[in-house]
Scaffold this active site. Structure first.
Site, PDB file in Angstrom:
ATOM      1  N   GLU A 155      -0.445 -62.290  79.683  1.00  0.00           N
ATOM      2  CA  GLU A 155      -1.294 -62.766  80.816  1.00  0.00           C
ATOM      3  C   GLU A 155      -2.657 -62.184  80.587  1.00  0.00           C
ATOM      4  O   GLU A 155      -2.678 -61.020  80.385  1.00  0.00           O
ATOM      5  CB  GLU A 155      -0.553 -62.346  82.352  1.00  0.00           C
ATOM      6  CG  GLU A 155      -1.258 -62.589  83.370  1.00  0.00           C
ATOM      7  CD  GLU A 155      -0.772 -62.368  84.635  1.00  0.00           C
ATOM      8  OE1 GLU A 155       0.404 -61.682  84.719  1.00  0.00           O
ATOM      9  OE2 GLU A 155      -1.436 -62.541  85.562  1.00  0.00           O
ATOM     10  N   ARG A 176      11.979 -53.298  75.718  1.00  0.00           N
ATOM     11  CA  ARG A 176      10.650 -52.867  75.844  1.00  0.00           C
ATOM     12  C   ARG A 176      10.379 -51.557  75.260  1.00  0.00           C
ATOM     13  O   ARG A 176      11.359 -50.528  75.347  1.00  0.00           O
ATOM     14  CB  ARG A 176       9.829 -53.286  77.176  1.00  0.00           C
ATOM     15  CG  ARG A 176      10.183 -52.212  78.206  1.00  0.00           C
ATOM     16  CD  ARG A 176       9.705 -52.565  79.653  1.00  0.00           C
ATOM     17  NE  ARG A 176       8.271 -52.786  79.867  1.00  0.00           N
ATOM     18  CZ  ARG A 176       7.582 -53.902  79.885  1.00  0.00           C
ATOM     19  NH1 ARG A 176       8.256 -55.026  80.348  1.00  0.00           N
ATOM     20  NH2 ARG A 176       6.354 -53.716  80.136  1.00  0.00           N
ATOM     21  N   LYS A 192       0.244 -52.460  82.954  1.00  0.00           N
ATOM     22  CA  LYS A 192      -1.151 -52.842  82.954  1.00  0.00           C
ATOM     23  C   LYS A 192      -1.899 -52.438  84.177  1.00  0.00           C
ATOM     24  O   LYS A 192      -3.082 -52.155  84.176  1.00  0.00           O
ATOM     25  CB  LYS A 192      -1.292 -54.296  82.788  1.00  0.00           C
ATOM     26  CG  LYS A 192      -1.085 -54.636  81.083  1.00  0.00           C
ATOM     27  CD  LYS A 192      -1.422 -56.039  80.971  1.00  0.00           C
ATOM     28  CE  LYS A 192      -0.438 -57.263  81.330  1.00  0.00           C
ATOM     29  NZ  LYS A 192      -0.793 -58.405  80.773  1.00  0.00           N
TER      30      LYS A 192
HETATM   31  P1  ATP Z   1       2.524 -57.411  83.760  1.00  0.00           P
HETATM   32  O1  ATP Z   1       2.851 -56.424  84.464  1.00  0.00           O
HETATM   33  O2  ATP Z   1       1.130 -58.059  83.790  1.00  0.00           O
HETATM   34  O3  ATP Z   1       3.535 -58.892  83.686  1.00  0.00           O
HETATM   35  P2  ATP Z   1       3.519 -57.088  80.882  1.00  0.00           P
HETATM   36  O4  ATP Z   1       3.284 -55.842  80.193  1.00  0.00           O
HETATM   37  O5  ATP Z   1       4.644 -57.954  81.031  1.00  0.00           O
HETATM   38  O6  ATP Z   1       2.497 -56.982  82.207  1.00  0.00           O
HETATM   39  P3  ATP Z   1       2.429 -59.626  79.690  1.00  0.00           P
HETATM   40  O7  ATP Z   1       0.957 -60.174  79.335  1.00  0.00           O
HETATM   41  O8  ATP Z   1       2.876 -60.690  80.610  1.00  0.00           O
HETATM   42  O9  ATP Z   1       2.254 -58.318  80.243  1.00  0.00           O
HETATM   43  O10 ATP Z   1       3.109 -59.457  78.106  1.00  0.00           O
HETATM   44  C1  ATP Z   1       2.924 -60.683  77.122  1.00  0.00           C
HETATM   45  C2  ATP Z   1       4.448 -60.189  76.580  1.00  0.00           C
HETATM   46  O11 ATP Z   1       4.600 -58.769  75.935  1.00  0.00           O
HETATM   47  C3  ATP Z   1       5.554 -60.435  77.117  1.00  0.00           C
HETATM   48  O12 ATP Z   1       6.494 -61.223  76.545  1.00  0.00           O
HETATM   49  C4  ATP Z   1       6.125 -59.090  77.468  1.00  0.00           C
HETATM   50  O13 ATP Z   1       7.746 -59.291  77.476  1.00  0.00           O
HETATM   51  C5  ATP Z   1       5.819 -58.322  76.343  1.00  0.00           C
HETATM   52  N1  ATP Z   1       5.595 -56.920  76.597  1.00  0.00           N
HETATM   53  C6  ATP Z   1       4.936 -56.351  77.559  1.00  0.00           C
HETATM   54  N2  ATP Z   1       4.940 -55.330  77.776  1.00  0.00           N
HETATM   55  C7  ATP Z   1       5.855 -54.551  76.609  1.00  0.00           C
HETATM   56  C8  ATP Z   1       6.573 -53.633  76.166  1.00  0.00           C
HETATM   57  N3  ATP Z   1       6.047 -52.416  76.682  1.00  0.00           N
HETATM   58  N4  ATP Z   1       7.315 -53.679  75.171  1.00  0.00           N
HETATM   59  C9  ATP Z   1       7.773 -54.595  74.547  1.00  0.00           C
HETATM   60  N5  ATP Z   1       7.113 -55.688  75.047  1.00  0.00           N
HETATM   61  C10 ATP Z   1       6.179 -55.865  75.829  1.00  0.00           C
END
Ligand code: ATP
Ligand code: MG
Length: 567
Positions: free
Chosen positions: A42, A269, A279
């Site tokens: 996002e 994660r 974020k």
């Molecule tokens: P938000 O709180 O905005 O949803 P988010 O960290 O989930 O934040 P996204 O931009 O939706 O951010 O993440 C993109 C991809 O990265 C998603 O598939 C998510 O699962 C993965 N991702 C995000 N944070 C992690 C993490 N700490 N470890 C592994 N994968 C991650």
């Protein structure tokens, strides 16, 4: 091969559970034998090291099995998103070493198709417009052990739903006044299946579609269908989406058939000690100027790590080491630091920089004379060559390398003791001068010309070797010594305290150093060096002609080796 390398090889051969699942699907000929993954950020912030874990999986597994990986911006909430983030995300993925080719997509491109699907679902009796407030809707949700309550609007006529949804999108109603909900099951044990919201009203211009839409799809109504529209076969995400999977499949089933349907698979994660990964929190640190920006070298963002001196290879190796499982946990940041040391040990040139200088005078070296001495650039990499260092009567050494009255086993500079000056001579300390406050102002020594580096006498047994810089030719530089951003291992776990109160007040110390002229002449922003005996440093983009700025990437002491040794 060492034992560690053998073990590494073995680990590489064993597949993780996602690779096993993908191999099985390919072997079974699912989706016509295609493999297509996607990375769906996002655009509401900069990418961090957690995203790197997802990127390495999404792009890595596609490359490994001859598939493709899409980059899709999940831009369904205009109020939080921005092109600045879109651009930075692209840059960071490329920097990490991955490429989406011509497979760049935006969830916003599917707004028309998603809207059409929503209309179809209304017509088939699977969606309704709810005019309750979000509080009322939340109250009716029930609990995991208690069924929810039906909305009074749940069974309104299809025509009315169609009319209201259309007018929602035309902008006739205020934000929050109504939503479109899926009609599923208010008694489902899975809370996400209790008539989830599909669309909400947002009256904020979208960075791509402008003011065309007044309704925007929720993540759950957009994600699976976007996967489907793009032909994604494996939608790999993090464990928090496991509970969303039944809903993902429920929506996708309106589109998929037996020949093709995307499959969601979840992994753990990445959480790292001494940092936060949310974020929202990272944005707060930036907006409140608690750090210098998204690329502050203390941030866990990819641009922050890059500025700190991390290389893409070190991050990919780190991700490889931590692996993918079904269990959430906390990874020791020492392992990340170990990965960059491994890389820079092989690849960074060694240079002399004195970060806490004190003057050393070689009293029997002629005044005004300069001697150029060759020193190896990298003992791990002979092909890196050598460079020359000017040796003069007045030098700088580290203040900590001298003690007037030393404890036992102090093998550095102290009166009456011999010590080696790296790539130069063996010198013997003869005394020092102190100021009125008792601080050491100058140290004196005599060099032995027969011990010049390379001559047979230079092999004489002397316990300590010190780095040094010529006082006459050395150049002043700014050195930023970074430490962990937070004082506690797991700031997100401290529920009683605001995370901002847990920031490490000593996470940045700025000092003036003296660097050897070779470094001053060759350093360019982004370069990596090892400051002998101190640590790895990278050249900060703040550097200007005549004013170099260095960031400490990591110190030399590897705490990970110690941790590993104990187990
Ligand atoms: P938000 O709180 O905005 O949803 P988010 O960290 O989930 O934040 P996204 O931009 O939706 O951010 O993440 C993109 C991809 O990265 C998603 O598939 C998510 O699962 C993965 N991702 C995000 N944070 C992690 C993490 N700490 N470890 C592994 N994968 C991650
Ligand atoms: Mg997310």
């Amino acid at each position: 091969m060492t034992q560690a390398e053998e073990k590494n090889e073995e680990e590489k051969k064993s597949l993780n559970f996602i690779e096993l699942a993908v191999e099985a699907d390919l072997a079974a000929g699912k989706n016509g034998g295609r493999l297509n993954t996607r990375f769906p950020p996002e655009p509401n912030g900069y990418l961090h090291i957690g995203h790197a874990k997802a990127i390495c999986m999404d792009f890595g597994i596609a490359a490994k099995y001859g598939g493709t990986c899409n980059l899709r911006f999940d831009d369904t909430n205009p109020a939080r998103e921005d092109v600045e983030y879109v651009d930075s995300i692209k840059e960071d993925i490329h920097w990490l070493g991955f490429d989406w080719g011509d497979r760049l997509y935006y969830a916003s491109d599917y707004f028309p198709k998603l809207y059409e699907l929503a209309v179809r679902m209304i017509k088939e009796g699977y969606a309704y417009v709810d005019e309750q407030t979000s509080e009322e809707i939340a109250q009716q949700k029930g609990t995991p052990t208690q069924p929810g309550v039906h909305s009074p609007y749940r069974d309104r006529p299809i025509e009315e739903n169609l009319d209201l949804f259309e007018r929602m999108n035309k902008g006739e109603f205020a934000e929050g006044s109504m939503v479109l909900r899926a009609k599923i099951d208010m008694a489902s044990p899975n809370m996400h299946m209790r008539d989830p919201i599909m669309y909400r009203i947002i009256k904020y211009p979208h960075h791509r579609t402008g003011t065309k839409w007044n309704v925007y799809p929720m993540y759950d109504f957009a994600h699976g269908q976007s996967d489907y529209f793009e032909g994604v076969t494996h939608s790999i995400c993090t464990l928090e989406f496991e509970v969303h999977r039944p809903l993902y499949e429920w929506f996708v089933n309106f589109l998929a058939d037996e020949n093709y349907g995307p499959r969601q698979i979840e992994f753990n994660r990445l959480n790292l000690t001494y940092t936060v990964m949310s974020k929202r929190k990272l944005l707060q640190l930036v907006q409140e100027k608690l750090v210098s920006g998204w690329d502050d070298p203390r941030m866990p963002t990819l641009c922050g790590l890059r500025r700190r001196g991390y290389t893409p290879e070190s991050i990919r190796n780190f991700v490889d080491k931590i692996g993918y499982t079904k269990f959430d946990g906390l990874i020791d940041v020492a392992l990340l630091e170990h990965s960059i040391r491994e890389d820079l040990n092989k690849n960074a040139n060694r240079v002399a920089a004195v970060v806490n200088p004190v003057k050393l005078i070689v009293t029997n070296f002629p005044e005004g004379q300069v001697e150029y001495l060759d020193t190896e650039n990298n003992p791990e990499k002979p092909e890196a060559g050598t460079h020359a260092m000017p040796f003069t009567r007045e030098l700088y050494i580290e203040r900590e390398d001298f003690m007037e009255i030393p404890p036992k086993k102090f093998f550095r500079m102290t009166p009456g003791q011999e010590v080696r000056l790296k790539s130069a001579y063996i010198v013997k300390c003869t005394g020092c001068k102190k100021n009125a406050a008792g601080e050491i102002e100058e140290i004196y020594c005599e060099y032995d010309p027969a011990t010049r580096s390379g001559l047979p006498e230079s092999n004489r047994k002397v316990k300590g070797t010190l780095h040094w810089v010529s006082a006459q030719y050395g150049v002043e530089a700014e050195v930023r010594l970074y430490d962990r951003l937070f004082c506690v291992e797991n700031p997100s776990e401290e529920k009683e305290v605001d995370f901002r109160e847990l920031l490490n007040p000593d996470s940045l110390k700025v000092v003036k150093a003296v660097i050897e002229p070779y470094l001053a002449e060759t350093a360019k922003a982004g370069d990596h060096y090892q400051f002998q005996r101190i640590g790895y440093f990278s050249v900060d983009p703040d550097s200007t002609e005549g004013h170099l700025v260095f960031n400490r990437t990591v110190s030399l002491k590897d705490s990970w080796e110690k941790i590993k040794g104990k187990n």
